[in-house]
Design an enzyme around this catalytic site. Structure first.
Site, PDB file in Angstrom:
ATOM      1  N   SER A  17      50.751 -41.412 -58.934  1.00 52.51           N
ATOM      2  CA  SER A  17      50.351 -41.336 -59.494  1.00 52.51           C
ATOM      3  C   SER A  17      49.519 -41.092 -60.686  1.00 52.51           C
ATOM      4  CB  SER A  17      48.238 -41.597 -59.125  1.00 52.51           C
ATOM      5  OG  SER A  17      48.698 -42.527 -57.748  1.00 52.51           O
TER       6      SER A  17
HETATM    7  N1  SAH Z   1      49.357 -40.522 -53.041  1.00 53.71           N
HETATM    8  C1  SAH Z   1      49.962 -40.406 -53.692  1.00 53.71           C
HETATM    9  C2  SAH Z   1      50.483 -42.306 -54.498  1.00 53.71           C
HETATM   10  C3  SAH Z   1      51.937 -43.010 -54.177  1.00 53.71           C
HETATM   11  S1  SAH Z   1      52.265 -44.562 -54.951  1.00 53.71           S
HETATM   12  C4  SAH Z   1      51.089 -39.879 -54.128  1.00 53.71           C
HETATM   13  O1  SAH Z   1      50.290 -38.771 -54.632  1.00 53.71           O
HETATM   14  O2  SAH Z   1      51.845 -39.696 -54.718  1.00 53.71           O
HETATM   15  C5  SAH Z   1      50.818 -45.708 -53.058  1.00 53.71           C
HETATM   16  C6  SAH Z   1      51.414 -45.680 -52.068  1.00 53.71           C
HETATM   17  O3  SAH Z   1      51.017 -46.079 -51.094  1.00 53.71           O
HETATM   18  C7  SAH Z   1      54.126 -45.740 -51.913  1.00 53.71           C
HETATM   19  O4  SAH Z   1      54.632 -44.620 -51.233  1.00 53.71           O
HETATM   20  C8  SAH Z   1      53.628 -47.028 -50.528  1.00 53.71           C
HETATM   21  O5  SAH Z   1      54.871 -47.044 -50.330  1.00 53.71           O
HETATM   22  C9  SAH Z   1      52.515 -46.570 -50.526  1.00 53.71           C
HETATM   23  N2  SAH Z   1      51.776 -47.752 -48.837  1.00 53.71           N
HETATM   24  C10 SAH Z   1      51.646 -49.020 -49.567  1.00 53.71           C
HETATM   25  N3  SAH Z   1      51.131 -50.430 -48.758  1.00 53.71           N
HETATM   26  C11 SAH Z   1      50.396 -49.291 -47.729  1.00 53.71           C
HETATM   27  C12 SAH Z   1      50.148 -49.470 -46.402  1.00 53.71           C
HETATM   28  N4  SAH Z   1      50.020 -50.632 -45.453  1.00 53.71           N
HETATM   29  N5  SAH Z   1      50.537 -48.340 -45.480  1.00 53.71           N
HETATM   30  C13 SAH Z   1      50.517 -47.030 -45.685  1.00 53.71           C
HETATM   31  N6  SAH Z   1      51.093 -46.758 -47.353  1.00 53.71           N
HETATM   32  C14 SAH Z   1      51.471 -47.662 -48.127  1.00 53.71           C
END
Ligand code: SAH
Length: 213
Positions: free
Chosen positions: A64
């Site tokens: 993000s």
């Molecule tokens: N908090 C992260 C943001 C990554 S983007 C950071 O600081 O980098 C969002 C993430 O959510 C992705 O890695 C994606 O694979 C995950 N995601 C999407 N759906 C999900 C689910 N049902 N359960 C767990 N993770 C999920």
């Protein structure tokens, strides 16, 4: 893996940028000053790690924007030792910011490739989430519930009822809701049955998907 004075200087500038954009919570700003964001990105993006940008982290996912991390972290009103559930570990950066704030973080990632990569990074940098789970965030973590707060870092079509039920009374959930872009939403559990809701600006997230892969 290095964190040198150039990175530290750039991080201070990033924190000042967050302040100018309206982030006031000093614990959030201190935590962002402490976490070496460049180490959470692939080395090809090293140069740009301290701009307010999102970057690919593999498996079609993105870390993000720093402002998004700051905004969500501020809305959580973290107190030391709060038990926080994070959905979407991704690069681990948001989790690291919450750990720096003294929270106990339970975090779930559904993409195995990312899960493994970030697991190695947590070890290298000695960030220790209370639990780091490969699984489907839609289920939450019933065995560890209720949580003081829940942060969802992927765009949800709607607020999952399962996660609402895993919030403490008085607990806060920060979740981006809707199709691209999402509306940042704060849900507070006022009682066993009542929730209040506040909405903020538009943000862009990768989708909250079911199952795991
Ligand atoms: N908090 C992260 C943001 C990554 S983007 C950071 O600081 O980098 C969002 C993430 O959510 C992705 O890695 C994606 O694979 C995950 N995601 C999407 N759906 C999900 C689910 N049902 N359960 C767990 N993770 C999920």
């Amino acid at each position: 893996m290095k964190d040198n004075y150039i990175h530290k200087g750039k991080r201070r500038q990033l924190v000042e940028m967050m302040r100018k954009k309206g982030i006031q919570n000093e614990q959030v700003l201190d935590a962002m000053n402490a976490v070496p964001r460049h180490l959470f990105l692939d080395s090809s993006f090293l140069e740009h790690a301290y701009q307010n940008k999102a970057f690919p982290i593999g498996a079609d996912q993105t870390i993000s924007h720093p402002y998004t991390v700051a905004f969500q972290s501020e809305l959580l009103q973290v107190k030391p030792n709060d038990r926080i559930l994070e959905i979407g570990t991704g690069s681990g950066y948001q989790c690291a910011v919450l750990l720096e704030m003294g929270a106990q973080v339970y975090t779930i990632e559904r993409q195995n490739e990312l899960y493994k990569k970030t697991n190695l990074l947590f070890r290298k940098l000695q960030y220790r989430p209370k639990r780091y789970v490969f699984g489907d965030g839609y289920k939450g973590l019933p065995d560890d519930a209720p949580f003081d707060s829940i942060i969802v870092t992927c765009g949800a079509p709607e607020i999952p009822k399962t996660l609402m039920s895993q919030l403490k009374i008085g607990g806060r959930m920060v979740i981006p809701v809707g199709d691209d872009p999402q509306i940042m939403t704060l849900l507070v559990r006022e009682s066993a049955t009542d929730f209040s809701k506040k909405t903020f600006g538009e943000f862009r997230f990768v989708p909250f998907l079911g199952g795991k892969e």
